[in-house]
Scaffold this motif. Structure first.
Motif, PDB file in Angstrom:
ATOM      1  N   VAL A 179       0.553  -0.795   0.190  1.00 46.20           N
ATOM      2  CA  VAL A 179       0.109   0.071  -0.154  1.00 46.20           C
ATOM      3  C   VAL A 179       0.894   1.139   0.060  1.00 46.20           C
ATOM      4  O   VAL A 179       0.134   2.620   0.026  1.00 46.20           O
ATOM      5  N   ASN A 180       2.088   0.981   0.035  1.00 43.60           N
ATOM      6  CA  ASN A 180       2.944   2.398  -0.090  1.00 43.60           C
ATOM      7  C   ASN A 180       2.874   3.532  -1.049  1.00 43.60           C
ATOM      8  O   ASN A 180       2.468   4.430  -0.997  1.00 43.60           O
ATOM      9  N   PRO A 181       2.522   2.620  -2.362  1.00 43.16           N
ATOM     10  CA  PRO A 181       2.629   4.068  -3.560  1.00 43.16           C
ATOM     11  C   PRO A 181       1.017   4.580  -3.035  1.00 43.16           C
ATOM     12  O   PRO A 181       1.068   5.716  -3.283  1.00 43.16           O
ATOM     13  N   PHE A 182      -0.035   3.600  -2.655  1.00 49.27           N
ATOM     14  CA  PHE A 182      -1.162   4.924  -3.159  1.00 49.27           C
ATOM     15  C   PHE A 182      -1.228   5.358  -1.378  1.00 49.27           C
ATOM     16  O   PHE A 182      -1.645   7.145  -1.356  1.00 49.27           O
ATOM     17  N   ILE A 183      -0.534   5.009  -0.305  1.00 43.18           N
ATOM     18  CA  ILE A 183       0.195   6.617   1.162  1.00 43.18           C
ATOM     19  C   ILE A 183       0.781   7.682   0.204  1.00 43.18           C
ATOM     20  O   ILE A 183       0.322   9.019   0.514  1.00 43.18           O
ATOM     21  N   ILE A 184       1.206   7.372  -0.710  1.00 43.70           N
ATOM     22  CA  ILE A 184       2.699   8.105  -0.783  1.00 43.70           C
ATOM     23  C   ILE A 184       2.028   9.171  -1.804  1.00 43.70           C
ATOM     24  O   ILE A 184       1.983  10.730  -2.074  1.00 43.70           O
ATOM     25  N   ALA A 185       1.120   8.484  -2.726  1.00 44.82           N
ATOM     26  CA  ALA A 185      -0.161   9.305  -3.864  1.00 44.82           C
ATOM     27  C   ALA A 185      -0.534  10.639  -3.131  1.00 44.82           C
ATOM     28  O   ALA A 185      -0.947  11.255  -3.697  1.00 44.82           O
ATOM     29  N   CYS A 186      -1.322   9.929  -2.086  1.00 43.47           N
ATOM     30  CA  CYS A 186      -2.245  10.199  -1.462  1.00 43.47           C
ATOM     31  C   CYS A 186      -1.789  11.762  -0.558  1.00 43.47           C
ATOM     32  O   CYS A 186      -1.657  12.618  -0.897  1.00 43.47           O
ATOM     33  N   GLY A 187       0.053  11.741  -0.845  1.00 41.38           N
ATOM     34  CA  GLY A 187       1.090  13.020   0.189  1.00 41.38           C
ATOM     35  C   GLY A 187       1.185  14.112  -1.173  1.00 41.38           C
ATOM     36  O   GLY A 187       1.612  14.628  -0.423  1.00 41.38           O
ATOM     37  N   THR A 188       0.898  13.568  -2.122  1.00 41.85           N
ATOM     38  CA  THR A 188       2.141  14.488  -3.438  1.00 41.85           C
ATOM     39  C   THR A 188       0.871  15.438  -3.336  1.00 41.85           C
ATOM     40  O   THR A 188       1.187  16.327  -3.657  1.00 41.85           O
TER      41      THR A 188
END
Length: 1732
Positions: free
Chosen positions: A57-66
């Protein structure tokens, strides 16, 4: 699909993050590789593996933080999909929530996806999302709830509410582990994780609502309205949590309630007030909010009871509930115009016309004094009037409109709908609590209780009203208190002191006692308001339930008040009064066939209640005038709403029946009034009016619907009424008797008062005038009429309307019958006084016997009594015999007692109407008896004598049978012809099916009853059927006794009364059954003299049938007694009747009828005596019995009646025939008996003028065929007796009588011709003649002579025959068939007795031949020749030839035959020969129908046979020459083929003398020729045969012509030669004359033809004659010698030589070579004779 979506979205992230966000791209690539490395078989396995990969789930968490919109959108979609699939690693939940919080600032789609994901997150990860994670989740919703976008705002509010509720959901399912401590006041509690989260969330919500800082939630500024909504949502969904968790209750006490109290003081706006729930301002929206709160309170009945207990029930406290219900009264009457208050219930109307009349209308309502109206200002009329679900409700209650800041539009009638809801909830809550407590525990398990009761022994009866024992099959349950059923009365909850809820029960009772006046007033107001159907039904239900509870608590005052109010609503006083004034009922407006009464309904009485056959068509009511205002009286008819109230009242009666007591009168009187209204209106449906005259389509539609439902509502009321009556079966005896008495009180007792007054007046008048007969009702003296009760209803139908008493009493009787029928088992189980039987029966008898009652009422009472008795007896069939007998006797006595007032007509008012009604009631009771016998006759053990008393009640004149000896004076009188059939039906059942059930003492009564029914004149068919019952009874009695001891001593000097006395002794006397049987026969014998033909004939047949069927059981003595006293008595009675008919004043039809009866008697007696003659012959006095029988026969014959004579001789023959079949019987007829029989038969032809008649001569046109047939038929049997001593005188008398019988037989009516077939009489005569012995000297001759006379009968002249026979000229008798039969008899007898000289010397043979010659000589001249069988002349010819063949040889061999007899015989033979060869073709037209050729062949054959018999015997010396000459002349006349001219017929044929000289002399003279050729005869073959026979008579025999004859012949030869010579001498002149006629005609006629050939027939005749002349060798002695010529056998040619010469000349001139050749040959023969 999830893995594919994730793969796709990861690929998109990788593609979009290539230029920037390298960390995102790398994380996405790694996640994609992990995803590709999953080899799961399905989505669930893939989700489980993904949950184990924390870096996925790391890419999705990073995407929300962008904070990149595109990246965030992709990430949120994938996270939402992972949350739903439970694929999130649990260690990443905190990071995921943070990512979701950071994404809340994105666009609309992302925000909505976040809101969609949060509920799934809390659901799928319930154990993980707690504490801070839960706070984070709620904070995300709080953040989104502040969005200005309405969609996001509303969605987030809903999501937040869902999350908060889910927090409390977790508390419900929480495990008991402790997660932390919370302060509760000064204490702390150990809470679980979910409970701790719920505490924190709810506490912070309260702080936020108070605009204070929360402790755990990281959010501020929550709108107060939204906070209140969240708090309300939690309280609504999880109220139980606040009851079980002190920490939550603490929050309510410490936070919520103080806040609400502070807020209310500040008078918030609508939006806040809605949430604060309460205000006291008069603004409509605030009053509505208050009523909505009250509605909620009343919906919680436990809360309501609690309030009452805390306030109203405590002294010193405020009466909250009582005051509140009183407030409802004030509110309900506050604005009557709004609710449309009036005198009756109406329908609400929207948008009515015209406001100006509102004040006036209200003033009129107040002036009318409507109960409960409080005088206030009318106010402004609203847009609608009345309470309706369409405008009196709100789609969303005010209290639920949380999104509103301003009050909505509230209908003015909304508050009244809330009042109705409150009273409905109040009654519903009380009913739900009280009703279950009233049901006994045993009733809840009915099957188990029934099984136990079946096995339980009967309890000991109570001292008062103990039930009678019913045997083992009885299943009636009885309680110790005397109840008919077990636990029939509902329990009073107030007596359940040990019940754990007893305090609550007392509270409910107190609520009813305190609040019922206000409740009743409120409901009464709305009952007369304008309500739609939904509100009206709810109001009636609430009213019914409240009254039900009051009744169950046995609160009599409120119960009766509610019942009375409901009764007035069911039958409004104005409608009832209008019906009283309208008079008789109207004709229904629809076809009765369209809606028939429900079969079997308890209330489908004559014209009464709730029968739906006359329901009005809704369209008819729609055509009425304009709508009436609320203050006007509507149409005088019940509406559907009235029936609804009536049904509610009936349901209350069903539920409270055993406890009502005197209050039953309320229900029954209301039901009676409703019945009368329906009767008066012919069940026309009343249209429910609208509240105003305004046109409202919706109101009109609802009114039409109510009108259409009138029929179904009527059926519903009918069902309820039926259940009301059926419920009485469970009442205790005391309660049941109260119901019966209340029902009896409904009957109109004015008649009793009037009757008593009349009786007193008449008694006083009788004291002054003793001669005046009393006219009071006699039935009332023996019946105890119940006195009227102390209370009578205020409104009695019978006090006003003329049609009232009838319908009122009809209703009361119907209910009385229904109650009795339902409780028939109770009536069986207890004594009459206890069960109510005595009260029921006495009331019904009083009603049916009252002469002052209406006819229909009396008939209805009789019908109900009959049905009750039938049901009473039917139910008792399962009892033991002793108990069943008691019940049956009780029922029979009821029917008999019902007849007592009807039979005492001298004590009753003698009016036609009364007598007619008496008859109808009597008939109904008789029909009831018939039905009783049909249903229970086989099991009836008691009451048979009463049954016969009821059956005999139709006859006048008291008991017993009239002692008359004949019935000509008239039949037994009955009370009415209408009663006979009904009474007879019962008698028929007894005789057909129940004789075996009768006790012995009833058989004598049965015989008398049968005689009575035979003697009545009202119905002939019943009398005929009754006669057959004599047979049935005889059959039964004979079956009981194989042999009856009937003796002469039993009948000597005994009359019918003595026999009846002996028969009544019973089985102890052995002769009683025999006496009863003889009495039965004597009664039946007396019926045989009845003046009705069919009846007496049937009696005769039945009487004889009885003897025939049971004669085998009678011995010789019994038979002798029966014949002497029954059979001969029957004959004597017939003789007396016939003697009385001899006068001229007797009608012919009656005379013929009695003749027929006599015939029937004779026929039956003959068969009977013939069958049992052997038994009778064994009796010593048989000869005297036989002589007496012959004496009766002689007496009957002296009446000279053809039918009686016929029957007499048939009877004689039948008896004698039977006597000859058995040799044992033949010896009993001694000489005196035989002589008496012979004298009886030979006294003369019956019906003739010499028949010894001493009274009347038979009519000339009477048909005596049957009589004579019977007479001749009896001869055979008489002949068997006299055969041994037969004499010629006997035979001569027999034959003379036979011939006279045939000649005197008449032809009348349809008669079959006797040409082909002899009549029965003729056949009988023929058979009788054949049967006579012929072995006695002189008998054959007598028989032959008489038979010859019979042969002549058809051929005698009509006039002479008819004169001799004494018949009219119209007679068509031919005797042809009989004559032919006689010929055969004659032939057989002559052939058999041909050697008897007596038949010749007596002239019998000559007479026989003469008789046979008649048909032969007549032939075609006989008038009757058309027959399909052999013609008479043919049969006569055959018989004659047979007779001659036997007789002719005997004429010369037998000695002692007179010469004249022989000559007479030969003359007859010649006449017969002439008849055979001749035929008069023109004498009758019938010859045209004959087959001439066939007859000719038959005659030729017959003649040839005859020729052999008479040739040459005809040449005997004893025979005169005239006889031979007659024979030759017959041949001569027949052999003429072509008739000569008339001149030749006169001179040559019929003018010649004995030697023929004159004819021959004229033969040589020429005659003029003819140009007209005569036709040949139709029998040419017979002519040629006669021609040849004529030539043969003079021809030499072959042996003589050949010279082979002996020179010295013997005597026989000489005698034969002499015979032939005599014949030749007679025939020779005729031969020469016959040939000369043919030649002379040819000579005269042929020259005229010239060269034309001669006609073929003439030429054939000429050639035949010429050839015969040439071939003939004539006998020398036949023709004298010619002068100077010596010739032997050709003398005939010499005599014809001149004609032969001329013939040759003419033939030569004409060129006829054939004739010329034969003529030349003849001349050559002559030349040879002359020696040329």
């Amino acid at each position: 699909m999830t893995t594919q979506l994730l793969a796709t979205e990861l690929a998109n992230l990788i593609q979009e993050s290539k230029r920037k966000h390298n960390d995102l791209r790398q994380a996405a690539e790694k996640a994609l590789e992990e995803l590709k490395g999953i080899r799961a078989a399905n989505e669930a396995q893939a989700a489980a593996e993904l949950a184990q990969r924390p870096n996925f789930v790391n890419p999705f968490i990073i995407a929300c933080g962008t904070r990149n919109a595109k990246f965030t959108s992709i990430a949120i979609v994938c996270l939402q999909r992972l949350i739903v699939a439970c694929a999130l690693p649990r260690g990443k939940l905190n990071q995921v929530l943070e990512a979701l919080r950071e994404a809340t600032s994105s666009g609309l789609d992302v925000q909505l996806k976040i809101l969609q994901a949060l509920p799934s997150l809390l659901q799928n990860y319930a154990h993980d999302v707690r504490g801070d994670l839960l706070i984070t989740s709620l904070n995300i919703c709080f953040i989104l709830q502040t969005s200005k976008n309405a969609i996001v705002n509303n969605t987030s509010a809903a999501t937040l509410q869902q999350l908060v509720v889910s927090v409390f959901d977790k508390v419900v399912s929480e495990d008991r582990s402790v997660a932390g401590e919370v302060p509760v006041g000064e204490n702390t509690l150990q809470l679980g994780t979910a409970a701790l989260d719920a505490y924190r969330v709810f506490h912070d919500l309260c702080l936020l609502t108070e605009n204070r800082r929360p402790e755990y939630l990281r959010f501020a500024g929550l709108p107060q309205t939204f906070g209140l909504e969240l708090i309300e949502s939690v309280l609504t969904n999880h109220a139980a949590v606040f009851l079980t968790h002190p920490e939550q209750a603490y929050i309510l006490r410490s936070r919520v309630m103080p806040f609400l109290t502070r807020a209310l003081k500040d008078k918030p706006n609508f939006a806040t007030t809605v949430r604060l729930l309460l205000d006291h301002d008069t603004t409509l929206w605030k009053r509505s909010l208050c009523m909505e709160v009250f509605r909620g309170i009343f919906a919680e009945h436990a809360l309501l009871r609690r309030i009452f207990m805390l306030y109203d029930a405590k002294e010193g406290e405020k009466d909250i509930l009582k005051t509140l219900t009183a407030t409802f009264v004030r509110l309900s009457t506050e604005k009557p115009a709004v609710i449309g208050l009036g005198h009756q219930s109406t329908l609400p109307v929207s948008n009515p016309y015209g406001n100006p009349n509102a004040a006036t209308d209200h003033a009129m309502i107040e002036a009318g004094g409507v109960t409960g109206i409080i005088g206030t200002s009318a106010g402004t009329e609203g847009s609608t009037t009345g309470i309706s679900a369409q405008w009196s409700t709100m789609r969303v209650p005010c209290i639920d409109q949380l999104d509103k800041t301003e009050p909505p539009t509230i209908p003015e009638s909304y508050i009244y709908s809330l009042i109705l809801s409150c009273i409905s909830s109040l009654s519903e809550g009380i009913a739900k609590f009280i009703l279950p407590l009233t049901v006994p525990a045993e009733t809840r398990s009915r099957k188990r209780a029934a099984k136990q009761a079946a096995d339980r022994n009967s309890p000991a009866p109570t001292p008062e009203g103990s039930p009678r024992p019913l045997g083992p099959k009885t299943r009636l349950e009885r309680s110790g208190s005397g109840s008919f059923k077990r636990n029939p009365v509902p329990r009073n909850p107030l007596k359940l002191e040990d019940h754990p809820l007893f305090a609550e029960i007392k509270t409910c009772a107190s609520i009813v006692e305190e609040c019922w006046p206000a409740f009743l007033a409120t409901c009464s107001t709305f009952l007369y308001a304008a309500l739609d159907s939904e509100y009206y039904h709810g109001l009636v239900r609430a009213f019914q339930k409240f009254a039900h509870v009051a009744g169950l608590l046995q609160l009599a005052t409120p119960r009766d008040a509610f019942l009375t109010t409901l009764g007035k609503a069911a039958v409004p006083p104005n409608v009832f009064t209008a019906c009283l004034n309208t008079g008789p009922p109207r004709t229904p407006s629809v076809d009765a066939s369209a809606s028939a009464t429900t079969p079997g309904s308890l209330f489908s009485n004559a014209k009464g209640l709730l029968s739906v056959e006359s329901l009005v068509n809704p369209a008819s009511s729609a055509a009425d005038g304009s709508r009436q205002p609320s203050f006007e009286v509507g149409a005088a008819a019940l509406t559907t709403r009235n029936l609804l109230c009536l049904r509610a009242l009936l349901n209350l009666g069903i539920a409270l029946g055993p406890t009502l007591g005197p209050s039953w009168r309320i229900i029954l009187e209301t039901l009676q009034q409703a019945d009368f209204v329906l009767y008066s209106t012919s069940k026309t449906a009343g249209r429910t009016p609208t509240v105003t005259r305004g046109q409202d389509p919706q109101a009109e539609s609802e009114a039409d619907a109510l009108l259409a439902n009138f029929g179904s509502e009527t059926r519903a009321v009918e069902t309820a009424a039926s259940r009301l009556i059926e419920s009485t079966v469970d009442f205790p005896n005391e309660a049941f008797v109260q119901v019966v008495e209340a029902t009896c009180d409904l009957l109109d007792r004015r008649h009793d008062d009037k009757l008593k007054a009349e009786e007193k007046a008449k008694a006083k008048a009788n004291a002054n005038r003793p001669q005046s007969p009393p006219s009071g009702g006699s039935a009332g003296a023996s019946l105890k009429a119940p006195s009227p009760g102390p209370h009578r209803r205020l409104m009695n139908v019978s006090t006003t309307a003329a049609a009232g008493p009838n319908q009122e009493d009809q209703f009361a009787l119907a209910k009385l019958g229904d109650v009795a029928t339902i409780n028939v088992e109770r009536l069986l189980a207890y004594p009459p006084e206890v069960s109510g039987w005595a009260t029921l029966v006495s009331e019904l008898i009083r009603t049916l016997g009252s002469s002052l009652m209406n006819a229909s009422v009396r008939l209805r009472a009789a019908d109900i009594l009959v049905k009750l008795v039938l049901e009473f007896v039917n139910v008792a069939t399962s009892l033991e015999a002793e108990q069943r007998g008691t019940v049956q006797l009780q029922a029979s006595e009821a029917l008999r007692d019902a007849l007592v007032p009807l039979l005492r007509r001298e004590d009753r008012e003698a009016t036609v109407a009364t007598q007619t009604t008496d008859v109808d009631v009597h008939k109904a009771i008789l029909e009831g008896l018939t039905t009783l016998l049909e249903n229970c006759g086989e099991s009836l053990v008691s009451g048979w004598q009463i049954t016969f008393e009821i059956i005999d009640s139709i006859f006048k004149g008291g008991e017993g049978v009239p002692g008359r000896e004949d019935s000509k004076g008239g039949g037994l009188a009955t009370r009415s012809p209408k009663l006979v059939r009904s009474s007879f039906n019962s008698l028929r059942l007894i005789c057909s099916d129940f004789l075996a059930s009768l006790p012995n003492s009833c058989f004598l009564i049965l015989v008398d009853t049968l005689y009575k029914f035979c003697s009545q004149d009202d119905d002939l068919n019943m009398a005929l059927t009754t006669v057959t019952f004599f047979w049935v009874l005889s059959d039964f009695l004979s079956g009981k006794n194989t042999s009856m001891r009937i003796t002469s001593q039993m009948m000597d000097g005994s009359d019918a009364l003595a026999l009846a006395k002996r028969a009544s002794k019973g089985e102890d006397d052995e002769a009683s059954n025999a006496a009863l049987w003889m009495l039965l026969l004597l009664r039946l014998t007396s019926v045989t003299t009845d003046r009705r033909l069919e009846l007496r004939n049937s009696a005769v047949q039945t009487l004889l049938r009885i003897f025939d069927a049971y004669g085998d059981n009678l011995d010789t003595e019994a038979w002798h007694t029966c014949v002497k006293h029954v059979i001969f008595s029957l004959l004597s009675s017939m003789e007396d009747e016939l003697e009385a008919l001899t006068g001229d004043e007797t009608d012919d039809e009656e005379r013929k009828a009695w003749y027929g009866t006599s015939v029937l008697v004779l026929g039956g007696i003959s068969g009977l005596l013939a069958s049992y003659l052997e038994v009778l012959a064994k009796h010593p006095s048989f000869n005297s019995l036989w002589q007496e029988l012959l004496g009766h026969f002689t007496t009957l014959l002296d009446f000279n009646v053809l039918d009686i004579n016929t029957a007499t001789f048939k009877a004689l023959g039948n008896i004698l025939n039977q006597s000859q079949r058995d040799e044992k019987c033949a010896v009993v007829f001694d000489n005196g008996t035989v002589t008496a029989v012979w004298r009886l038969w030979s006294r003369g032809i019956p019906g003739g003028q010499d028949g010894g008649s001493r009274r009347r001569r038979r009519p000339e046109n009477a048909d005596n065929q049957d009589c004579l047939v019977a007479y001749v038929g009896a001869f055979h049997d008489v002949y068997r007796l006299v055969e041994a001593d037969l004499t010629v005188a006997h035979v001569d008398r027999m034959l003379a009588l036979f011939r006279g019988t045939l000649q005197r037989a008449t032809v009348a009516g349809a008669y079959v011709s006797d040409v082909e077939k002899a009549t029965p009489l003729q056949n009988q005569v023929m058979e009788a003649i054949k049967a006579i012995r012929t072995d006695l000297a002189g008998v054959p001759a007598v028989i032959i002579s008489q038979v010859a006379e019979l042969i002549r009968l058809p051929f005698q002249g009509d006039t002479a025959a008819q004169a001799e026979q004494g018949s009219t000229p119209s007679s068509k008798r031919t005797f042809v068939a009989m004559s032919k039969a006689s010929m055969e008899i004659l032939r057989d007898l002559v052939l058999q007795k041909s050697a008897d000289p007596d038949i010749y010397s007596s002239g019998a043979v000559a007479s026989a031949l003469s008789a046979l010659a008649q048909p032969i000589t007549s032939k075609y001249g006989f008038a009757v020749v058309v027959t399909r069988s052999a013609q008479p002349w043919r049969l006569a010819t055959e018989v004659t030839l047979a007779v001659l063949e036997a007789v002719l040889p005997k004429l010369h061999t037998l000695h002692g035959i007179p010469r004249n007899t022989v000559q007479e015989i030969w003359e007859t033979v010649v006449r017969i020969a002439d008849g055979i060869v001749s035929a008069d073709m023109a004498s009758s037209a019938s010859s045209a129908a004959a087959n001439i050729a066939d007859d000719e062949s038959f005659d030729i054959s017959s003649f040839q046979t005859l020729r052999k018999l008479i040739t040459p015997a005809l040449g005997a010396e004893v025979i005169p020459d005239r006889t031979r000459k007659s024979y030759a002349e017959s041949l001569f006349r027949t052999c003429i083929i072509h008739a000569p001219p008339p001149s030749e017929q006169a001179t040559l044929i019929y003018g010649n003398n004995s030697d023929g000289g004159a004819g021959l002399a004229a033969l040589y003279k020429s005659r003029p020729g003819r140009t007209v050729d005569p036709l040949p005869t139709r029998r040419a073959k017979m002519s040629y045969v006669c021609l040849d026979e004529l030539f043969a008579l003079i021809a030499l025999q072959d042996e003589e012509a050949d010279g082979t004859c002996s020179e010295d012949p013997g005597d026989d030869m000489k005698q034969a030669l002499a015979l032939r010579v005599r014949m030749a001498r007679v025939a020779a002149p005729l031969v020469i004359l016959r040939a000369g006629l043919t030649l002379r005609g040819f000579i005269a006629d042929q020259p005229l033809r010239g060269r034309m050939p001669q006609p073929l027939s003439q030429r054939r005749e000429l050639l035949h004659v010429l050839r015969a002349l040439v071939d003939l060798r004539s006998r020398p002695e036949a023709i004298p010698d010619a002068p100077n010529v010596d010739c032997e056998s050709r003398k005939h040619l010499l005599r014809l030589y001149p004609l032969l010469v001329q013939t040759v000349r003419v033939a030569g001139a004409a060129g006829d070579e054939g004739v010329l050749a034969v003529g030349t040959e003849a001349l050559g023969v002559v030349g040879c004779e002359l020696g040329v």
